[in-house]
Design a protein around this motif. Structure first.
Motif, mmCIF file in Angstrom:
data_model
loop_
_atom_site.group_PDB
_atom_site.id
_atom_site.type_symbol
_atom_site.label_atom_id
_atom_site.label_comp_id
_atom_site.label_asym_id
_atom_site.label_seq_id
_atom_site.Cartn_x
_atom_site.Cartn_y
_atom_site.Cartn_z
ATOM 1 N N TYR A 118 -5.342 -36.639 24.107
ATOM 2 C CA TYR A 118 -4.588 -37.255 23.025
ATOM 3 C C TYR A 118 -3.160 -36.706 22.985
ATOM 4 O O TYR A 118 -2.217 -37.418 22.680
ATOM 5 N N SER A 119 -3.060 -35.418 23.335
ATOM 6 C CA SER A 119 -1.772 -34.728 23.189
ATOM 7 C C SER A 119 -1.589 -33.774 24.363
ATOM 8 O O SER A 119 -2.574 -33.269 24.918
ATOM 9 N N LEU A 121 -0.849 -30.884 24.051
ATOM 10 C CA LEU A 121 -1.464 -29.624 23.596
ATOM 11 C C LEU A 121 -2.946 -29.567 23.947
ATOM 12 O O LEU A 121 -3.509 -28.492 24.132
ATOM 13 N N ASP A 122 -3.587 -30.715 24.050
ATOM 14 C CA ASP A 122 -4.981 -30.745 24.510
ATOM 15 C C ASP A 122 -5.060 -30.368 25.989
ATOM 16 O O ASP A 122 -6.010 -29.718 26.426
ATOM 17 N N MET A 151 7.834 -29.048 23.697
ATOM 18 C CA MET A 151 7.199 -28.024 22.850
ATOM 19 C C MET A 151 6.003 -27.407 23.572
ATOM 20 O O MET A 151 5.729 -26.216 23.446
ATOM 21 N N ASN A 258 16.582 -36.335 15.029
ATOM 22 C CA ASN A 258 15.892 -35.067 14.781
ATOM 23 C C ASN A 258 16.491 -33.987 15.690
ATOM 24 O O ASN A 258 16.136 -33.875 16.863
ATOM 25 N N ARG A 260 16.160 -30.845 15.969
ATOM 26 C CA ARG A 260 15.256 -29.852 16.564
ATOM 27 C C ARG A 260 14.553 -30.426 17.791
ATOM 28 O O ARG A 260 14.417 -29.756 18.816
ATOM 29 N N GLN B 16 -1.185 -19.679 12.346
ATOM 30 C CA GLN B 16 -0.409 -20.438 13.333
ATOM 31 C C GLN B 16 0.636 -21.271 12.600
ATOM 32 O O GLN B 16 0.356 -22.375 12.165
ATOM 33 N N ASP B 18 3.077 -23.153 13.202
ATOM 34 C CA ASP B 18 3.487 -24.498 13.587
ATOM 35 C C ASP B 18 2.380 -25.539 13.411
ATOM 36 O O ASP B 18 2.599 -26.709 13.630
ATOM 37 N N ILE B 31 -2.441 -30.557 13.806
ATOM 38 C CA ILE B 31 -1.253 -31.266 14.294
ATOM 39 C C ILE B 31 -0.093 -30.278 14.283
ATOM 40 O O ILE B 31 0.017 -29.449 13.369
ATOM 41 N N ASN B 32 0.760 -30.355 15.291
ATOM 42 C CA ASN B 32 1.907 -29.461 15.352
ATOM 43 C C ASN B 32 3.031 -30.006 14.463
ATOM 44 O O ASN B 32 3.428 -31.163 14.594
ATOM 45 N N GLY B 34 5.989 -28.259 14.100
ATOM 46 C CA GLY B 34 7.166 -27.451 14.441
ATOM 47 C C GLY B 34 8.453 -28.235 14.649
ATOM 48 O O GLY B 34 9.524 -27.645 14.760
ATOM 49 N N LEU B 35 8.357 -29.566 14.725
ATOM 50 C CA LEU B 35 9.573 -30.354 14.967
ATOM 51 C C LEU B 35 10.188 -30.909 13.681
ATOM 52 O O LEU B 35 11.251 -31.511 13.713
ATOM 53 N N ILE B 36 9.486 -30.712 12.562
ATOM 54 C CA ILE B 36 10.018 -31.233 11.296
ATOM 55 C C ILE B 36 11.213 -30.387 10.868
ATOM 56 O O ILE B 36 11.112 -29.168 10.786
ATOM 57 N N THR B 37 12.339 -31.032 10.640
ATOM 58 C CA THR B 37 13.545 -30.265 10.343
ATOM 59 C C THR B 37 13.834 -30.148 8.847
ATOM 60 O O THR B 37 14.268 -29.114 8.383
ATOM 61 N N ILE B 49 3.017 -39.097 13.063
ATOM 62 C CA ILE B 49 2.550 -38.270 14.177
ATOM 63 C C ILE B 49 2.607 -39.035 15.494
ATOM 64 O O ILE B 49 2.160 -40.178 15.578
ATOM 65 N N GLY B 52 0.149 -35.792 18.712
ATOM 66 C CA GLY B 52 -0.159 -34.451 18.234
ATOM 67 C C GLY B 52 0.989 -33.709 17.577
ATOM 68 O O GLY B 52 0.824 -32.563 17.159
ATOM 69 N N PHE B 53 2.148 -34.345 17.494
ATOM 70 C CA PHE B 53 3.312 -33.712 16.873
ATOM 71 C C PHE B 53 3.858 -34.594 15.756
ATOM 72 O O PHE B 53 3.981 -35.815 15.925
ATOM 73 N N LEU B 55 6.888 -35.980 13.892
ATOM 74 C CA LEU B 55 8.324 -36.125 14.194
ATOM 75 C C LEU B 55 9.154 -36.302 12.929
ATOM 76 O O LEU B 55 10.336 -36.035 12.922
ATOM 77 N N ILE B 89 -6.578 -29.626 19.329
ATOM 78 C CA ILE B 89 -5.353 -28.807 19.387
ATOM 79 C C ILE B 89 -5.590 -27.480 18.677
ATOM 80 O O ILE B 89 -6.139 -27.435 17.586
ATOM 81 N N GLU B 90 -5.154 -26.403 19.342
ATOM 82 C CA GLU B 90 -5.251 -25.100 18.675
ATOM 83 C C GLU B 90 -4.096 -24.210 19.069
ATOM 84 O O GLU B 90 -3.321 -24.587 19.935
#
Ligand code: SF4
Lengths: 375, 90
Positions: A118-119, A121-122, A151, A258, A260, B16, B18, B31-32, B34-37, B49, B52-53, B55, B89-90
């Motif tokens: 899915y990601s 990260l997976d 990331m 964005n 970042r 964690q 993020d 869900i990550n 870390g990109l939210i500003t 999302i 997994g991130f 935005l 995700i971890e």
């Protein structure tokens, strides 16, 4: 759900359609390109073309990342995936994309260890769990997915994970739009700008389109009324002799994007001198590769890949469809040899592809029209 | 893959920074974020999302409108939710 109704409301759609009709000069043809596959989807699903005057045409753009991956890159990915020491990971969308020697699905059936994730990260997690294997993530997508890949590489580096790498196929939207503007086959009057890519890059990068090419661009949301409203904004600009970038989707897209996300992309990736797009050929600076500083996470440097160019099948007219020169149903194999189950070209694979969108919804619209005219 | 799917932050995972636990149409996954500003994401916030991130942050009404759009998309949305269900995700 009040808000939803607000963006769907039939009366408002009719009022907008009437306003659009009033703005059109009957003696003039208008051609607008919707860059993003998500918009193509809404347009077909809601039959938006039926609400527009006959001299306003919408043409589909190249904004479907799966659709633009060239055959050669699919073959390269399969070449890596077939190594005994590799676990290849990819988004589900990629599995059926045909390369010169078949798809991921075919190669998986022959024993390659290819896993859908899915990601990214997976994929990273799979790398942690399989220290004796090399785990490769097939990265695809525009600026919407590139920050996620970035990331993930940063995370892999922080963890010192030595068995994770990225086969980078990220593409960037601006050079593709520029290639279309420079293409002699197509005269466009304006653009419906992509919604989600713009959450990352913002609205500024489109300014050259308005300034240097004199074409208006409106970043649009995905509801039918968003698209009608954007067409209205484009026509207003044309009627007033303006060409500007406007943001109809301000409720999600910040003008500056964005920062970042842009920063992490720039930290880990850099533009390639050129990259091949399926059907469109080579476009300069149109894709990203992994930076030297992250070479240890770059599958292209870790593995020997053939890197050959494979010509598209003769029957395939995806290039014309991606440039908006042909409508999906004008392709000779559309709906016969090429269907979502047996795709010849990529535009039929992803639900964001114009051919798949038309295949899934267009028929319904055509049938409905036939039904309506019967009485 | 290109679809932005809205989810509601349920919990920021303390060890964690993020990662957040997010409810996406009843499916809860990490869900990550870390990109939210803009200002710090908090439980109750809605996010858009991609793979997994998160935005961007969105408001609840926009989230509902987007979900409604996605349900209309059909198979692509079903596939994306299926993929999310498999995610760890971890
Ligand atoms: S019908 Fe198939 S081959 Fe023809 S343009 Fe569409 S995807 Fe390509």
């Amino acid at each position: 759900m009040r808000f939803v109704d607000e963006y769907r409301d039939a009366d408002r759609a009719r009022a907008l359609a009437a306003a659009i009709a009033r703005l059109c000069d009957p003696g003039r043809e208008y051609k607008f390109m919707e860059v993003c596959g998500g918009h193509t989807h809404t347009i077909y699903k809601h039959g938006l073309a039926d609400h527009l005057p006959e001299n306003v045409t919408l043409v589909h753009g190249p904004g479907c990342p799966v659709c633009v991956i060239p055959m050669g890159r699919v073959d390269d990915a399969i070449h890596i995936a077939e190594r005994d020491d590799v676990i290849m990971t990819s988004f589900g969308d990629m599995m059926r994309v045909p390369g010169g020697r078949g798809s991921f699905f075919d190669s998986k059936a022959h024993g390659a260890d290819i896993r859908m994730v899915y990601s990214p990260l997976d994929a990273l997690k799979i790398a942690r769990q399989n220290p004796d294997k090399k785990v490769v993530f097939l990265a695809i997508g525009f600026e919407t997915t590139a920050p996620s890949t970035a990331m993930t590489m940063l995370r892999a580096k922080a963890e010192g994970l030595g068995n994770f790498s990225v086969f980078c196929n990220h593409v960037t939207i601006i050079p593709a739009i520029k290639a279309i503007l420079d293409s002699p086959d197509l005269r466009l009057d304006g653009f419906i700008g992509p919604g989600h890519v713009s959450t990352v890059i913002g609205c500024r990068p489109y300014e050259f389109i308005a300034r240097e090419y004199g074409k208006p661009l409106v970043v649009a949301g995905f509801e039918p009324l968003d698209i009608l409203r954007s067409i209205h904004l484009l026509l207003t600009q044309l009627a007033e002799g303006r060409s500007e970038v406007e943001n109809q989707y301000g409720r999600v897209v910040p003008w500056e994007g964005n920062p970042r996300a842009l920063r992490v992309i720039a930290e880990t990736m850099e533009p390639r001198p050129y990259f091949e797009w399926r059907g469109l050929g080579f476009i300069s600076h149109s894709a990203l590769r992994v930076r030297d500083a992250y070479a240890g996470f770059d599958a292209e440097r870790i593995f020997d890949i053939p890197g050959g160019r494979v010509a598209d099948p003769k029957a395939c007219q995806c290039g014309e469809v991606l440039k908006g020169v042909l409508k999906p149903w004008e392709c000779k194999v559309f709906g016969t040899a090429c269907t979502p189950e047996t795709p010849i070209g990529t535009c039929m694979v992803s639900s964001e592809g114009a051919c798949a969108a038309y295949y899934n919804f267009g028929r319904f619209t055509r049938d409905r029209v036939r039904e309506a005219t019967r009485d | 893959m290109c679809l932005g799917i809205p989810g509601e932050i349920v919990e920021i995972l303390p060890d964690q920074p993020d990662l957040a636990k997010v409810d996406v149409s009843g499916v809860r996954r990490a869900i990550n974020i870390g990109l939210i500003t803009d200002d710090e994401p908090r439980p109750g916030d809605w996010i858009l999302i991609h793979v997994g991130f998160a935005l961007s942050k969105i408001d609840e009404a926009e989230a509902k409108a987007t979900l409604d759009f996605l349900e209309g998309v059909g198979q692509a949305y079903a596939d994306e939710m299926e993929a999310l269900r498999e995610s760890g995700i971890e």
